[in-house]
Design a protein around this motif. Structure first.
Motif, PDB file in Angstrom:
ATOM      1  N   LEU B   3     -22.025  19.138 -16.319  1.00 45.31           N
ATOM      2  CA  LEU B   3     -22.314  19.648 -14.979  1.00 45.31           C
ATOM      3  C   LEU B   3     -21.176  19.222 -14.047  1.00 45.31           C
ATOM      4  N   THR B   4     -20.139  20.057 -14.029  1.00 44.88           N
ATOM      5  CA  THR B   4     -18.939  19.709 -13.249  1.00 44.88           C
ATOM      6  C   THR B   4     -19.216  19.765 -11.755  1.00 44.88           C
ATOM      7  N   ASP B   5     -18.300  19.216 -10.993  1.00 46.29           N
ATOM      8  CA  ASP B   5     -18.431  19.275  -9.539  1.00 46.29           C
ATOM      9  C   ASP B   5     -18.479  20.713  -9.047  1.00 46.29           C
ATOM     10  N   ARG B   6     -17.662  21.537  -9.699  1.00 44.54           N
ATOM     11  CA  ARG B   6     -17.655  22.924  -9.252  1.00 44.54           C
ATOM     12  C   ARG B   6     -19.012  23.577  -9.486  1.00 44.54           C
ATOM     13  N   LYS B   7     -19.611  23.283 -10.615  1.00 49.48           N
ATOM     14  CA  LYS B   7     -20.943  23.846 -10.887  1.00 49.48           C
ATOM     15  C   LYS B   7     -21.933  23.391  -9.819  1.00 49.48           C
ATOM     16  N   LYS B   8     -21.839  22.105  -9.466  1.00 50.22           N
ATOM     17  CA  LYS B   8     -22.744  21.596  -8.435  1.00 50.22           C
ATOM     18  C   LYS B   8     -22.544  22.315  -7.111  1.00 50.22           C
ATOM     19  N   GLN B   9     -21.256  22.530  -6.815  1.00 52.64           N
ATOM     20  CA  GLN B   9     -20.965  23.195  -5.546  1.00 52.64           C
ATOM     21  C   GLN B   9     -21.537  24.618  -5.536  1.00 52.64           C
ATOM     22  N   LYS B  33     -17.607  32.090  -0.350  1.00 57.79           N
ATOM     23  CA  LYS B  33     -17.951  30.825   0.320  1.00 57.79           C
ATOM     24  C   LYS B  33     -17.313  29.615  -0.343  1.00 57.79           C
ATOM     25  N   MET B  34     -16.699  29.824  -1.500  1.00 56.87           N
ATOM     26  CA  MET B  34     -16.095  28.679  -2.177  1.00 56.87           C
ATOM     27  C   MET B  34     -14.745  28.371  -1.547  1.00 56.87           C
ATOM     28  N   PRO B  35     -14.407  27.089  -1.438  1.00 49.61           N
ATOM     29  CA  PRO B  35     -13.098  26.709  -0.918  1.00 49.61           C
ATOM     30  C   PRO B  35     -12.047  27.011  -1.993  1.00 49.61           C
ATOM     31  N   GLY B  36     -10.866  27.366  -1.593  1.00 47.16           N
ATOM     32  CA  GLY B  36      -9.844  27.787  -2.549  1.00 47.16           C
ATOM     33  C   GLY B  36     -10.169  29.191  -3.019  1.00 47.16           C
ATOM     34  N   LYS B  37      -9.224  29.859  -3.630  1.00 44.71           N
ATOM     35  CA  LYS B  37      -9.499  31.220  -4.068  1.00 44.71           C
ATOM     36  C   LYS B  37      -9.921  31.248  -5.531  1.00 44.71           C
ATOM     37  N   ILE B  38     -11.135  31.579  -5.732  1.00 52.15           N
ATOM     38  CA  ILE B  38     -11.645  31.696  -7.092  1.00 52.15           C
ATOM     39  C   ILE B  38     -12.257  33.075  -7.225  1.00 52.15           C
ATOM     40  N   SER B  39     -11.990  33.717  -8.312  1.00 55.26           N
ATOM     41  CA  SER B  39     -12.489  35.089  -8.448  1.00 55.26           C
ATOM     42  C   SER B  39     -13.966  35.086  -8.817  1.00 55.26           C
ATOM     43  N   SER B  40     -14.594  36.218  -8.535  1.00 62.31           N
ATOM     44  CA  SER B  40     -16.021  36.335  -8.822  1.00 62.31           C
ATOM     45  C   SER B  40     -16.271  36.258 -10.325  1.00 62.31           C
ATOM     46  N   ALA B  41     -15.304  36.650 -11.115  1.00 54.88           N
ATOM     47  CA  ALA B  41     -15.479  36.588 -12.574  1.00 54.88           C
ATOM     48  C   ALA B  41     -15.635  35.152 -13.033  1.00 54.88           C
ATOM     49  N   THR B  42     -14.823  34.275 -12.474  1.00 53.26           N
ATOM     50  CA  THR B  42     -14.934  32.850 -12.807  1.00 53.26           C
ATOM     51  C   THR B  42     -16.319  32.330 -12.439  1.00 53.26           C
ATOM     52  N   ILE B  43     -16.736  32.712 -11.228  1.00 52.24           N
ATOM     53  CA  ILE B  43     -18.062  32.310 -10.779  1.00 52.24           C
ATOM     54  C   ILE B  43     -19.116  32.788 -11.765  1.00 52.24           C
ATOM     55  N   ARG B  44     -18.938  34.009 -12.234  1.00 48.63           N
ATOM     56  CA  ARG B  44     -19.936  34.547 -13.160  1.00 48.63           C
ATOM     57  C   ARG B  44     -20.046  33.713 -14.424  1.00 48.63           C
ATOM     58  N   ASN B  45     -18.890  33.255 -14.901  1.00 51.24           N
ATOM     59  CA  ASN B  45     -18.931  32.380 -16.073  1.00 51.24           C
ATOM     60  C   ASN B  45     -19.727  31.113 -15.770  1.00 51.24           C
ATOM     61  N   GLU B  46     -19.430  30.521 -14.628  1.00 54.55           N
ATOM     62  CA  GLU B  46     -20.129  29.292 -14.243  1.00 54.55           C
ATOM     63  C   GLU B  46     -21.630  29.554 -14.095  1.00 54.55           C
ATOM     64  N   LEU B  47     -21.939  30.683 -13.467  1.00 59.77           N
ATOM     65  CA  LEU B  47     -23.351  31.015 -13.260  1.00 59.77           C
ATOM     66  C   LEU B  47     -24.085  31.115 -14.592  1.00 59.77           C
ATOM     67  N   ALA B  48     -23.406  31.760 -15.555  1.00 63.78           N
ATOM     68  CA  ALA B  48     -24.032  31.899 -16.868  1.00 63.78           C
ATOM     69  C   ALA B  48     -24.341  30.518 -17.442  1.00 63.78           C
TER      70      ALA B  48
END
Lengths: 349, 349
Positions: B3-9, B33-48
DNA sequence: CTTTAGCACTCTTCTCTCTTGAGTGCTAAA
DNA sequence: TTTAGCACTCAAGAGAGAAGAGTGCTAAAG
């Protein structure tokens, strides 16, 4: 156009049918319930007349009929049969009341919920305040060096008491003297007068004792203030949700928050009749324009009145509610209607 | 899986987004809403991943994510930022409390409604009973030939009084004597004992006076009984309807009638923590399995506790509710936490 | 190994249409 | 005045289609 007996009978069937099912009532269903054999076509003619006269409404062209407020009013005034309470009904009301008869105050605050439970509708109870309540008697009871109990007996025979702290340690043997002072100067006068007279005494009584008097008088004034304000208690508002007319959450919430937050504006009976029914638009308040209210009043103590009311959709079972509510109110009158202190006349006999 | 910090965020953003709007939160909205530029695809991986780990759920395949109870729990434990109350918030709580500080009893009974108003959620208040309350002192005050006032002071420093009728006319000059009798025989003992000792006295005291003692003892026993039972007050249940999760009238009514009719089963805090949060299925009671409860406790008098609780959907604004509720409870502690009578130690100093 | 862009796919929601059925209103005959 | 007959109306429900938000997967880029 004439309102024949047959028309009245049809109206009665429509009201009772609609109250029971919440569905518009059609000509065929009415024909079956009419004594003698009358065809649905005849009924339809009559129904058309009743709509024209304003006693019925149709939600849309091809639905059955539902009563209009005017129709309900006629039903309540003329057509409704007296509902006689079953033993079950009276028993459950009696048993609930006998348990709680301890104190008038409590009964009023619980009446809302009790009524709601018995009627199956949201309900409320109001104890009307009287502005002419005064203190009949004070009593001070020493507890220890730093505290005492103030007992205040009001002219409506209620007794209230509170533990009080003394700011300064004073000789509690002088408490009876202070009590006497209170009884001679501050009884049988209205709250404003109490404040006034207290000011006048500020020179004559030494500081720490004056603080004591002040404390007790403040308490008394607060009690009188409470007695003069009317108190309203609602109960069972969530029962609203079981009626199809409040399935619309917004409507439900409007009425619910009205009953909770604007209690003070709930209707009180006009005139002297012991029971009153307000149907839909007869209500003054907008939040109640699509609901009905049944109110009954009862006696508290000597010359005071309290009231209990039931709130529901205009499609309310007026006969049953009215019968139960008036029985409930009569029971309360029986329990609290007699003065709690015998009057002078009674004592002399 | 870690459970990385990014996942928590991301979890934090999902919780706060869902709490605010009641709509599932999508990957695109999170990316913005995430700080820094992260693509929605990356987020989707994390969400999964977060779904796999059980912190999030998807209502259906092509909707955004919503927090699971486990997700809320993590949020409450680790992610939630302390909500600092605005001056407005503290002011409105303070002003409402200062007006009503008169009596402990009243505050408890009104706390439910007050809390509800400030939190915007249904709420409840419980005063836990104590079985070790006894009568500290009796006092009888004659009124006239046929009535007197019984004043009862309890060991928890509450004072209650009631007007009583005498069945037979008796010489009220003997009232002090009766008071003395009560004080020597019936103080500092539990209710059962009172009934017992009363029986023993039946021979020694003449009939009409015995009736008087009986009357007063009954009253005292009733008070002790009340003190030992816990009392629950709910308020603002109609606020439920404003939450989309209770638009379904049946769900709303289930919870509402639970709060009104089964008050006694509302959760009380386990252990000693001053504040507790129960999320969805963490609740023991079925009616609350899809709701959350925030509870705070406060001190009453010497060793007593009361508690206030807030009920709402699991999608609750935990940060704000927790902050306000704990402030509310602290205020009550401040007002009623100190013993109402100074203890012996304090007096001696 | 992580991140990203691209794209087909899924599923809800909204709208529109069609069908069904209860109930009416009207007409003409009894 | 009552009744039978029949065409008409309208709400409610079922289906079909379109729109839109969001996903999961793949393959390329860092």
């Amino acid at each position: 156009m004439e309102l024949t007996d047959r028309k009245k009978q049809i109206l009665k069937i429509v009201v009772e049918g609609y109250v029971a099912t919440a569905d518009p009532v059609g000509s065929k269903a009415i024909a079956e319930k009419m004594p003698g054999k009358i065809s649905s076509a005849t009924i339809r003619n009559e129904l058309a007349d009743l709509v024209e006269m304003g006693y019925l409404e149709q939600p849309h062209t091809s639905a059955g009929r539902i009563p209009s407020p005017k129709g309900y009013r006629l039903y309540v005034n003329e057509l409704m049969e007296q509902h006689t309470l079953t033993a079950e009904e009276t028993d459950s009301i009696n048993s609930a009341l006998t348990g709680k008869l301890a104190q008038v105050d409590q009964v009023v605050s619980q009446a809302g919920q009790m009524v709601s439970r018995f009627m199956g509708y949201p309900a409320y109870a109001i104890a009307e305040g009287r502005s002419d309540v005064t203190v009949r008697r004070f009593e001070l009871i020493g507890v220890d060096e730093q505290s005492f109990i103030a007992v205040v007996m009001l002219s409506d025979s209620r007794v209230k008491s509170q533990l009080m702290q003394l700011q300064l340690s004073v000789d509690s043997r002088r408490l009876p003297e202070m009590g006497h002072l209170l009884n001679t100067h501050f009884t049988t006068i209205p709250a404003q007068e109490i404040s006034l007279r207290l000011m006048n005494l500020s020179d004559q009584v030494e500081g720490s004792w004056f603080l004591l008097l002040h404390q007790v008088c403040d308490y008394a004034c607060e009690l009188l203030r409470q007695a003069s304000g009317q108190s309203v208690f609602t109960g069972g508002t969530s029962q609203l949700l079981k009626f199809p007319e409040y399935r619309d959450v917004d409507k439900a919430q409007e009425l619910m928050s009205f009953m909770v937050d604007s209690k003070e504006n709930l209707p009180v009976p006009m005139g002297d009749s012991p029971m009153q029914i307000l149907i839909g638009p007869e209500n003054v308040n907008d939040a109640l324009k699509e609901s009905s209210v049944v109110i009954a009043s009862y006696d508290i103590g000597d010359h005071m009145r309290g009231l209990v009311g039931v709130v529901g959709p205009t499609r309310m079972d007026y006969a049953t509610v009215a019968a139960r509510l008036s029985y409930f109110a009569e029971s309360l009158s029986r329990m609290f209607g007699k003065p709690q202190l015998p009057t002078k006349e009674e004592t002399q006999q």
